[in-house]
Enzyme design. Structure first.
Site, PDB file in Angstrom:
ATOM      1  CG  HIS A 119      85.717  33.110  15.184  1.00 46.43           C
ATOM      2  ND1 HIS A 119      84.515  33.627  15.596  1.00 46.43           N
ATOM      3  CD2 HIS A 119      86.035  32.144  16.072  1.00 46.43           C
ATOM      4  CE1 HIS A 119      84.102  32.988  16.676  1.00 46.43           C
ATOM      5  NE2 HIS A 119      85.015  32.079  16.993  1.00 46.43           N
ATOM      6  CG  ASP A 120      83.309  36.412  13.411  1.00 46.88           C
ATOM      7  OD1 ASP A 120      82.981  36.723  12.266  1.00 46.88           O
ATOM      8  OD2 ASP A 120      83.206  35.236  13.858  1.00 46.88           O
ATOM      9  N   GLY A 137      86.776  34.973  20.097  1.00 46.63           N
ATOM     10  CA  GLY A 137      86.015  35.478  18.962  1.00 46.63           C
ATOM     11  C   GLY A 137      85.238  36.737  19.274  1.00 46.63           C
TER      12      GLY A 137
END
Length: 256
Positions: A119-120, A137
């Site tokens: 994520h991200d 992340g």
């Protein structure tokens, strides 16, 4: 162009010439640009936006919920650019509200089998992640960086342009542009002169990057003092300017 055995949500937006193989599942809020080929047994969960002329191979998972215990089903997204190749069993997750609520991937990247983008993460253009390379992340991979097989990258780490990691590297701090790292523990091992040559960098630029590398790693200077000394070279080529700019914005210190 869509196999009869594929399952495609009526809310998905798919260009007319997109190919989707059997047993693939395309969810709502998925947008797929023209020329993209989706193999069999691919699962996509939106919101996901995929650009043009991508090739996504079988058994990949695109846009799944982030592996973050703070995630509470918020609406976040994954954005993929053009002409990317995503090989078997790769996993690319959406973002979280703890960052910009978006995982973003640029153009012309190669994600080999079993790679993971958490994520991200933000990935530039012409990046290669070899088999089994994994990003935690919030990692940023700059243009033309290469991660060798089974490289692991710690969360919030930045990987500079034209940097290179050897197989099995464990990267826990930022890697400056043009630097090669490897070993356990992972340490810098010179500059990526081959990558620079292939990119069209001049021999003079390569010479200056070697000089900057010595300032950064061989002269026993504090990072701030090394940057100040390198700034005297910054006007001589764009590559040095890129390195100085990167070093002024490191978030976790640099791998040394």
């Amino acid at each position: 162009m869509i196999d009869a055995k594929a399952i495609v949500d009526i809310k998905a937006e798919i260009a007319e010439d997109v190919q989707i193989g059997p047993f693939s599942v395309i969810g709502a809020d998925v947008t797929i640009g023209s020329g993209t080929v989706i193999g069999p047994h691919v699962v996509m969960k939106g919101p996901v936006t995929i650009g043009k002329d991508n090739h996504i191979y079988q058994f990949t998972s695109i846009g799944e919920d982030p592996q973050d215990k703070k995630y509470a089903d918020e609406k976040t997204s994954l954005v993929i650019g053009d002409r990317n190749v995503i090989r078997e069993f790769a996993t690319l997750h959406r973002g979280t509200l703890q960052d910009h609520a978006e995982t973003r991937i640029g153009d012309d990247n190669l994600f080999m089998a079993y790679t993971h983008v958490a994520h991200d993460c933000v990935i530039g253009n012409n990046v290669i992640m070899a088999n089994g390379a994994s990003l935690a992340g919030h990692v940023h991979l700059c243009d033309n960086s290469i991660l060798g097989g089974f490289t692991l990258v710690h969360q919030f780490t930045q990987i500079g342009t034209f940097s290179f990691s050897a197989m099995g590297s464990a990267i826990t701090q930022d890697v400056p542009p043009y630097v090669m790292v490897g070993g356990r523990p992972t340490r810098p091992h010179g500059i990526n002169s081959v990558g620079m040559e292939r990119s069209g960098s001049s021999p003079e630029a390569t010479r200056l990057i070697r000089k900057a590398y010595k300032i950064l790693y061989k002269n026993n200077l504090r990072l701030e003092d090394a940057i100040e000394e390198m700034e005297d070279l910054a006007g001589e080529c764009d590559e040095i300017s890129n390195m100085v700019s990167f070093l002024r914005n490191v978030t976790r210190g640099i791998l040394r």
